[in-house]
Write a protein that holds these residues in place. Sequence first.
Motif, PDB file in Angstrom:
ATOM      1  N   TRP A  94       7.290  -1.626 -26.390  1.00 30.89           N
ATOM      2  CA  TRP A  94       7.647  -0.505 -27.255  1.00 30.89           C
ATOM      3  C   TRP A  94       7.532  -0.950 -28.702  1.00 30.89           C
ATOM      4  O   TRP A  94       8.022  -2.016 -29.078  1.00 30.89           O
ATOM      5  CB  TRP A  94       9.085  -0.051 -26.984  1.00 30.89           C
ATOM      6  CG  TRP A  94       9.616   0.887 -28.025  1.00 30.89           C
ATOM      7  CD1 TRP A  94      10.599   0.628 -28.936  1.00 30.89           C
ATOM      8  CD2 TRP A  94       9.202   2.240 -28.261  1.00 30.89           C
ATOM      9  NE1 TRP A  94      10.816   1.726 -29.715  1.00 30.89           N
ATOM     10  CE2 TRP A  94       9.972   2.731 -29.323  1.00 30.89           C
ATOM     11  CE3 TRP A  94       8.248   3.072 -27.674  1.00 30.89           C
ATOM     12  CZ2 TRP A  94       9.819   4.030 -29.822  1.00 30.89           C
ATOM     13  CZ3 TRP A  94       8.096   4.354 -28.164  1.00 30.89           C
ATOM     14  CH2 TRP A  94       8.874   4.821 -29.214  1.00 30.89           C
ATOM     15  N   THR A  95       6.850  -0.141 -29.530  1.00 33.96           N
ATOM     16  CA  THR A  95       6.750  -0.374 -30.967  1.00 33.96           C
ATOM     17  C   THR A  95       7.177   0.908 -31.671  1.00 33.96           C
ATOM     18  O   THR A  95       6.549   1.959 -31.475  1.00 33.96           O
ATOM     19  CB  THR A  95       5.305  -0.742 -31.379  1.00 33.96           C
ATOM     20  OG1 THR A  95       4.866  -1.847 -30.595  1.00 33.96           O
ATOM     21  CG2 THR A  95       5.230  -1.108 -32.847  1.00 33.96           C
ATOM     22  N   THR A 141      16.692   5.970 -26.503  1.00 32.84           N
ATOM     23  CA  THR A 141      17.091   4.696 -25.891  1.00 32.84           C
ATOM     24  C   THR A 141      16.068   3.582 -26.135  1.00 32.84           C
ATOM     25  O   THR A 141      16.414   2.411 -26.002  1.00 32.84           O
ATOM     26  CB  THR A 141      17.313   4.833 -24.368  1.00 32.84           C
ATOM     27  OG1 THR A 141      16.111   5.302 -23.765  1.00 32.84           O
ATOM     28  CG2 THR A 141      18.452   5.781 -24.063  1.00 32.84           C
ATOM     29  N   LEU A 142      14.832   3.935 -26.500  1.00 33.50           N
ATOM     30  CA  LEU A 142      13.837   2.890 -26.776  1.00 33.50           C
ATOM     31  C   LEU A 142      14.179   2.139 -28.058  1.00 33.50           C
ATOM     32  O   LEU A 142      13.771   0.998 -28.235  1.00 33.50           O
ATOM     33  CB  LEU A 142      12.434   3.488 -26.845  1.00 33.50           C
ATOM     34  CG  LEU A 142      11.868   3.917 -25.493  1.00 33.50           C
ATOM     35  CD1 LEU A 142      10.542   4.656 -25.674  1.00 33.50           C
ATOM     36  CD2 LEU A 142      11.688   2.730 -24.561  1.00 33.50           C
ATOM     37  N   GLY A 143      14.905   2.772 -28.957  1.00 31.73           N
ATOM     38  CA  GLY A 143      15.417   2.085 -30.133  1.00 31.73           C
ATOM     39  C   GLY A 143      14.442   1.973 -31.288  1.00 31.73           C
ATOM     40  O   GLY A 143      13.319   2.474 -31.244  1.00 31.73           O
ATOM     41  N   LEU A 172       4.449   3.249 -26.721  1.00 32.00           N
ATOM     42  CA  LEU A 172       4.695   2.394 -25.571  1.00 32.00           C
ATOM     43  C   LEU A 172       3.317   1.956 -25.082  1.00 32.00           C
ATOM     44  O   LEU A 172       2.484   2.802 -24.734  1.00 32.00           O
ATOM     45  CB  LEU A 172       5.436   3.137 -24.463  1.00 32.00           C
ATOM     46  CG  LEU A 172       5.757   2.237 -23.273  1.00 32.00           C
ATOM     47  CD1 LEU A 172       6.975   1.369 -23.594  1.00 32.00           C
ATOM     48  CD2 LEU A 172       6.002   3.045 -22.031  1.00 32.00           C
ATOM     49  N   LEU A 173       3.069   0.656 -25.084  1.00 34.06           N
ATOM     50  CA  LEU A 173       1.774   0.108 -24.680  1.00 34.06           C
ATOM     51  C   LEU A 173       1.931  -0.584 -23.336  1.00 34.06           C
ATOM     52  O   LEU A 173       2.708  -1.532 -23.209  1.00 34.06           O
ATOM     53  CB  LEU A 173       1.271  -0.872 -25.734  1.00 34.06           C
ATOM     54  CG  LEU A 173      -0.077  -1.534 -25.472  1.00 34.06           C
ATOM     55  CD1 LEU A 173      -1.190  -0.496 -25.395  1.00 34.06           C
ATOM     56  CD2 LEU A 173      -0.379  -2.542 -26.574  1.00 34.06           C
ATOM     57  N   SER A 192      -6.936  -2.869 -19.364  1.00 31.71           N
ATOM     58  CA  SER A 192      -6.971  -1.412 -19.273  1.00 31.71           C
ATOM     59  C   SER A 192      -5.582  -0.925 -19.667  1.00 31.71           C
ATOM     60  O   SER A 192      -4.609  -1.193 -18.964  1.00 31.71           O
ATOM     61  CB  SER A 192      -7.316  -0.991 -17.843  1.00 31.71           C
ATOM     62  OG  SER A 192      -7.393   0.402 -17.747  1.00 31.71           O
ATOM     63  N   THR A 193      -5.476  -0.266 -20.829  1.00 28.38           N
ATOM     64  CA  THR A 193      -4.171   0.152 -21.326  1.00 28.38           C
ATOM     65  C   THR A 193      -3.898   1.628 -21.064  1.00 28.38           C
ATOM     66  O   THR A 193      -4.823   2.433 -20.951  1.00 28.38           O
ATOM     67  CB  THR A 193      -4.023  -0.085 -22.846  1.00 28.38           C
ATOM     68  OG1 THR A 193      -4.965   0.721 -23.552  1.00 28.38           O
ATOM     69  CG2 THR A 193      -4.200  -1.550 -23.201  1.00 28.38           C
ATOM     70  N   ARG A 194      -2.615   1.925 -21.001  1.00 29.33           N
ATOM     71  CA  ARG A 194      -2.117   3.292 -20.964  1.00 29.33           C
ATOM     72  C   ARG A 194      -1.044   3.353 -22.041  1.00 29.33           C
ATOM     73  O   ARG A 194       0.012   2.728 -21.909  1.00 29.33           O
ATOM     74  CB  ARG A 194      -1.519   3.650 -19.592  1.00 29.33           C
ATOM     75  CG  ARG A 194      -2.505   3.523 -18.439  1.00 29.33           C
ATOM     76  CD  ARG A 194      -3.688   4.493 -18.610  1.00 29.33           C
ATOM     77  NE  ARG A 194      -4.672   4.349 -17.559  1.00 29.33           N
ATOM     78  CZ  ARG A 194      -5.810   3.677 -17.675  1.00 29.33           C
ATOM     79  NH1 ARG A 194      -6.093   3.040 -18.788  1.00 29.33           N
ATOM     80  NH2 ARG A 194      -6.667   3.642 -16.675  1.00 29.33           N
TER      81      ARG A 194
END
Length: 195
Positions: A66-67, A95-97, A40-41, A82-84
């Motif tokens: 989501w990847t 559920t993210l699939g 998840l980016l 700035s990523t988390r």
Amino acid sequence: MTTWIDSNDYQDIPRPVVAIGNDYPPSHELEWHSHRRGQLLYAAKGVVALSTQHGAWVAPPERAVWTPAGVLHSVKMVGAVSTRSVLIDAGTCATLGDQSRVIGVSPLLRSLLVEACEIEREYDLEGRDGLVMSLLIAELERAPVIPLAVPFPMTPALVAKCHAFLEQPSPHDTIDGWSDALGMGRRAFTRLFRR
């Protein structure tokens, strides 16, 4: 200032969820790569554009991409970013699939993503840090899917043209220019592109 933590260093951490924070300069690009875990980016600052062979997803503020694990993707930063990132083992958040998607980030989820990046790699699963990660997963499971995706066409030549455009976008490209470059008439091109 750029700080960068390689997510490959986190792939074998014996925890179902691990988080990484990175800072990137404007227009920075992450070349094609994949992860053993799903990712998840989230851009806590700035905007990210993620591409796969099947489409492109944009995550402006209050959104995340989501990847799934193993999906080859590239990422472009729009402005300073700035990523988390949260790397998630298979089965931890079903559920993210199994397809890339953009999800909505609530204020609570945003705080959890930021906090997760401050947690030690091998956190105590039963302690406070484990509870933070569990709550993060619970929030991800209820996050809404946001339709911010652009699917790629099925025709190989048109897919290549779309990828080239994403690599070097130009406001001067036209339908006639694209159809000429692909060796087809304007009407045939627009039918194919819509399909």
